[in-house]
Design a protein around this motif. Structure first.
Motif, PDB file in Angstrom:
ATOM      1  N   PRO A 244       0.812  -1.222   0.000  1.00  0.00           N
ATOM      2  CA  PRO A 244       0.000   0.000   0.000  1.00  0.00           C
ATOM      3  C   PRO A 244       0.846   1.274   0.000  1.00  0.00           C
ATOM      4  O   PRO A 244       1.933   1.325   0.580  1.00  0.00           O
ATOM      5  CB  PRO A 244      -0.812  -0.107   1.304  1.00  0.00           C
ATOM      6  CG  PRO A 244      -0.724  -1.536   1.726  1.00  0.00           C
ATOM      7  CD  PRO A 244       0.564  -2.049   1.198  1.00  0.00           C
ATOM      8  N   LEU A 245       0.324   2.299  -0.666  1.00  0.00           N
ATOM      9  CA  LEU A 245       0.802   3.668  -0.524  1.00  0.00           C
ATOM     10  C   LEU A 245      -0.328   4.434   0.144  1.00  0.00           C
ATOM     11  O   LEU A 245      -1.398   4.628  -0.437  1.00  0.00           O
ATOM     12  CB  LEU A 245       1.135   4.293  -1.878  1.00  0.00           C
ATOM     13  CG  LEU A 245       1.402   5.806  -1.871  1.00  0.00           C
ATOM     14  CD1 LEU A 245       2.615   6.141  -1.018  1.00  0.00           C
ATOM     15  CD2 LEU A 245       1.583   6.333  -3.288  1.00  0.00           C
ATOM     16  N   VAL A 246      -0.114   4.866   1.381  1.00  0.00           N
ATOM     17  CA  VAL A 246      -1.144   5.541   2.169  1.00  0.00           C
ATOM     18  C   VAL A 246      -0.742   7.001   2.334  1.00  0.00           C
ATOM     19  O   VAL A 246       0.412   7.296   2.680  1.00  0.00           O
ATOM     20  CB  VAL A 246      -1.312   4.867   3.555  1.00  0.00           C
ATOM     21  CG1 VAL A 246      -2.353   5.617   4.385  1.00  0.00           C
ATOM     22  CG2 VAL A 246      -1.721   3.406   3.371  1.00  0.00           C
ATOM     23  N   SER A 247      -1.677   7.914   2.086  1.00  0.00           N
ATOM     24  CA  SER A 247      -1.383   9.342   2.124  1.00  0.00           C
ATOM     25  C   SER A 247      -2.174  10.029   3.228  1.00  0.00           C
ATOM     26  O   SER A 247      -3.304   9.643   3.540  1.00  0.00           O
ATOM     27  CB  SER A 247      -1.716   9.998   0.780  1.00  0.00           C
ATOM     28  OG  SER A 247      -0.974   9.409  -0.269  1.00  0.00           O
ATOM     29  N   LEU A 248      -1.573  11.075   3.792  1.00  0.00           N
ATOM     30  CA  LEU A 248      -2.258  11.911   4.782  1.00  0.00           C
ATOM     31  C   LEU A 248      -1.827  13.353   4.575  1.00  0.00           C
ATOM     32  O   LEU A 248      -0.631  13.655   4.560  1.00  0.00           O
ATOM     33  CB  LEU A 248      -1.910  11.478   6.211  1.00  0.00           C
ATOM     34  CG  LEU A 248      -2.528  12.325   7.332  1.00  0.00           C
ATOM     35  CD1 LEU A 248      -4.048  12.189   7.340  1.00  0.00           C
ATOM     36  CD2 LEU A 248      -1.945  11.952   8.686  1.00  0.00           C
ATOM     37  N   ASN A 249      -2.804  14.243   4.395  1.00  0.00           N
ATOM     38  CA  ASN A 249      -2.527  15.677   4.322  1.00  0.00           C
ATOM     39  C   ASN A 249      -2.555  16.232   5.737  1.00  0.00           C
ATOM     40  O   ASN A 249      -3.612  16.372   6.342  1.00  0.00           O
ATOM     41  CB  ASN A 249      -3.564  16.377   3.437  1.00  0.00           C
ATOM     42  CG  ASN A 249      -3.226  17.837   3.209  1.00  0.00           C
ATOM     43  OD1 ASN A 249      -2.545  18.479   4.013  1.00  0.00           O
ATOM     44  ND2 ASN A 249      -3.688  18.379   2.101  1.00  0.00           N
ATOM     45  N   CYS A 250      -1.386  16.563   6.258  1.00  0.00           N
ATOM     46  CA  CYS A 250      -1.274  16.991   7.656  1.00  0.00           C
ATOM     47  C   CYS A 250      -1.934  18.336   7.904  1.00  0.00           C
ATOM     48  O   CYS A 250      -2.263  18.664   9.049  1.00  0.00           O
ATOM     49  CB  CYS A 250       0.200  17.062   8.057  1.00  0.00           C
ATOM     50  SG  CYS A 250       1.081  15.498   7.872  1.00  0.00           S
ATOM     51  N   ALA A 251      -2.127  19.142   6.867  1.00  0.00           N
ATOM     52  CA  ALA A 251      -2.733  20.457   7.039  1.00  0.00           C
ATOM     53  C   ALA A 251      -4.245  20.409   7.018  1.00  0.00           C
ATOM     54  O   ALA A 251      -4.904  21.399   7.338  1.00  0.00           O
ATOM     55  CB  ALA A 251      -2.235  21.403   5.949  1.00  0.00           C
ATOM     56  N   ALA A 252      -4.818  19.275   6.630  1.00  0.00           N
ATOM     57  CA  ALA A 252      -6.269  19.199   6.454  1.00  0.00           C
ATOM     58  C   ALA A 252      -6.996  18.742   7.712  1.00  0.00           C
ATOM     59  O   ALA A 252      -8.222  18.624   7.702  1.00  0.00           O
ATOM     60  CB  ALA A 252      -6.601  18.250   5.303  1.00  0.00           C
ATOM     61  N   LEU A 253      -6.244  18.461   8.785  1.00  0.00           N
ATOM     62  CA  LEU A 253      -6.865  17.928  10.000  1.00  0.00           C
ATOM     63  C   LEU A 253      -6.605  18.841  11.187  1.00  0.00           C
ATOM     64  O   LEU A 253      -5.503  19.411  11.311  1.00  0.00           O
ATOM     65  CB  LEU A 253      -6.300  16.533  10.308  1.00  0.00           C
ATOM     66  CG  LEU A 253      -6.644  15.416   9.333  1.00  0.00           C
ATOM     67  CD1 LEU A 253      -5.795  14.201   9.654  1.00  0.00           C
ATOM     68  CD2 LEU A 253      -8.114  15.073   9.387  1.00  0.00           C
ATOM     69  N   PRO A 254      -7.571  18.973  12.088  1.00  0.00           N
ATOM     70  CA  PRO A 254      -7.308  19.688  13.339  1.00  0.00           C
ATOM     71  C   PRO A 254      -6.256  18.938  14.153  1.00  0.00           C
ATOM     72  O   PRO A 254      -6.091  17.722  14.024  1.00  0.00           O
ATOM     73  CB  PRO A 254      -8.670  19.669  14.051  1.00  0.00           C
ATOM     74  CG  PRO A 254      -9.668  19.296  13.013  1.00  0.00           C
ATOM     75  CD  PRO A 254      -8.952  18.493  11.988  1.00  0.00           C
TER      76      PRO A 254
END
Length: 517
Positions: A244-254
């Motif tokens: 898997p390649l899993v992504s997370l946008n750190c700026a999009a979450l409180p």
């Protein structure tokens, strides 16, 4: 056609088969020889990649053609050419739209192709791609012999076979056959990392170099340069490509949800945690975790991430149980994290753990004529979306694209082409066969920075820097800008974030750092 002209055109290509040439040069010579043998206004070599045809070389066509990706099902002439193992010559009065309408380089007023012929290239008895010839003059191909095109297609197939075998042998020598196959896809096919400039080639070479390792990579670059595509290419070039390649946008979450997203949680860990949930690290186990906008991570989360990266162990929120993970980390930011470390806003140990291999993505203004290739890709996308036969750039529009500074990079170009196509459609009461984007449709002068004679409204840059230097001046300017925007929108943070082009969580975090909240 006599045998002598045929041999004259083919013999240099036979000689090229034994030479170590770059693929682009090999294919360029191929098309030049074909045009000398079969006079035409334009020729192209396209490779079949799934349901798409990808131009590898063109002669006589607009430069943006190399950036286009033609979906076979949307182009009936390509479908017919691929379905017939023999050369095909279309009638001059054929009503079928030609994919190259408006793309042939010519001083003539006409934009539509009248004569078209082509032949599939068969490699190991399977269709590899197409050779196509086009002419603007009706009847130009009527006297040409299809046998000559068939002979040429056979030699062309040998040429591409040699090119692929040379590449294959080189990759075997490096023991990277699988990784390089995916790298080849990342260089312009599946992942749309399109370009031919020296800066872009250096980026692709770095992707190939570090992609095969497990090193942590920090991708840096301005907003809109395509950092996420680079992360995808790095994953595909690695031994973890089938994981898997899993992504997370750190700026999009409180801040309150970042830890849960990364590490997971158990039931009752916080209000709303009604069940047990795995975090991004566990979801990416064995594969790659991509953290976008990593510069927005709170200091507390940075400390916990550092522990996971060092030990490979994590705990879900609300749990004492240790989970071991094997994850390769790729991060991206448009911020200067070393400056953030010096300012005390970022942990030095975490920054150094992230930047084991820094990888800079060049801005579009440093990539020269790549802007035309990328424009071609977006033009073909919008041609399909708008149901047009052809969508092209005028020569003045091409010049405008090449001279613009592109502060928003590739993302700005993508949005510009889509917006300009709609504006150009509005100039025509009836849908045209060929829609040309003029420089006036692009309206790029509106995006240029204001001149000193006409200063922009709102906060102004001070003539003298404050005691804190450039950083304090920038912070002060951001404070003024955010405050003015909030006042304009009656302190609606969501509306202010939309106008400033930021995520609401990102704006809130920035405002806290600047002392506005």
């Amino acid at each position: 056609m006599t045998a002598k002209p045929l041999l004259t055109a083919l013999l240099p290509l036979v000689s090229d088969l034994s030479r170590d040439l770059p693929d682009r040069e090999r294919y360029r010579r191929l098309l030049q020889a074909m045009r000398s043998l079969l006079p035409c206004d334009a020729a192209a070599l396209l490779r079949l990649d799934g349901e798409w045809l990808v131009p590898l070389a063109v002669d006589g066509l607009a430069p943006d053609t190399l950036g286009r990706r033609f979906k076979v099902s949307e182009h009936p002439r390509f479908q017919i050419l691929l379905s017939n193992p023999q050369p095909t010559r279309f009638a001059s009065d054929s009503e079928l739209p030609d994919p190259y309408d408006g793309l042939v380089n010519t001083p003539q007023a006409t934009l539509e192709v009248h004569d078209c012929m082509g032949c599939p290239l068969m490699v190991e008895e399977r269709p590899w791609g197409l050779l196509t010839l086009d002419a603007l003059t009706p009847g130009q191909f009527q006297s040409l012999e299809l046998d000559a095109l068939q002979a040429f297609a056979s030699l062309a197939a040998a040429t591409v076979t040699v090119a692929e075998r040379i590449e294959h042998l080189a990759l075997r020598a490096e023991d990277e056959r699988h990784r390089a196959e995916v790298y080849r896809q990342a260089s312009g096919l599946d992942r749309q990392l399109i370009g031919q400039s020296p800066a872009h080639k250096r980026l692709l070479e770095e992707i190939r170099l570090v992609g095969s390792s497990d090193l942590t990579v920090l991708i840096t670059g301005e907003t809109g340069v395509g950092k996420e595509l680079v992360a995808m290419a790095l994953h595909q070039a690695s031994n973890r490509a089938d994981k898997p390649l899993v992504s997370l946008n750190c700026a999009a979450l409180p801040d309150t949800l970042v830890e849960s997203e990364l590490f997971g949680h158990v039931r009752g860990a916080f209000t709303g945690a009604h069940g047990e949930r795995r975090g991004k690290f566990e979801l990416a186990n064995g594969g790659t975790l991509f953290l976008d906008e990593v510069g927005e991570l709170p200091l507390t989360v940075q400390a916990k991430l550092l522990r996971v990266l060092q030990s490979g162990q994590l705990q879900r929120l609300g749990s004492d149980r240790e989970h071991r993970v094997d994850v390769r980390l790729i991060a991206a930011t448009n911020r200067d994290l070393s400056a953030e470390v010096r300012a005390g806003n970022y942990r030095a140990d975490f920054y150094h753990r992230l930047s084991v291999y820094p990888l800079h993505v060049p801005p579009l203004r440093e990539r020269g004529r790549d802007v035309l290739l990328l424009a071609g890709f977006f033009l073909e996308q919008n041609r399909s979306r708008l149901g047009l036969n052809s969508l092209r750039l005028s020569s003045e529009a091409q010049t405008a694209l090449l001279t613009y500074d592109w502060p928003g990079n590739v993302r700005e170009l993508e949005h510009l082409i889509g917006r300009s196509a709609l504006k150009a459609m509005g100039r025509h009461p009836q849908r045209p066969r060929i829609l040309t984007l003029e420089a006036s449709d692009l309206d790029l002068q509106l995006a240029q920075a204001p001149s000193p004679a006409a200063p922009a409204s709102g906060p102004q840059v001070p003539e003298r820097l404050p005691p804190g230097g450039l950083r304090e001046a920038l912070d002060d300017y951001q404070r003024q800008l955010i405050a003015a925007c909030l006042q304009k929108h009656q302190h609606s943070w969501s509306a202010a974030a939309r106008e400033l082009g930021l995520d609401r969580a990102n704006l809130s975090r920035l405002a806290r750092r600047l002392g506005l909240r």
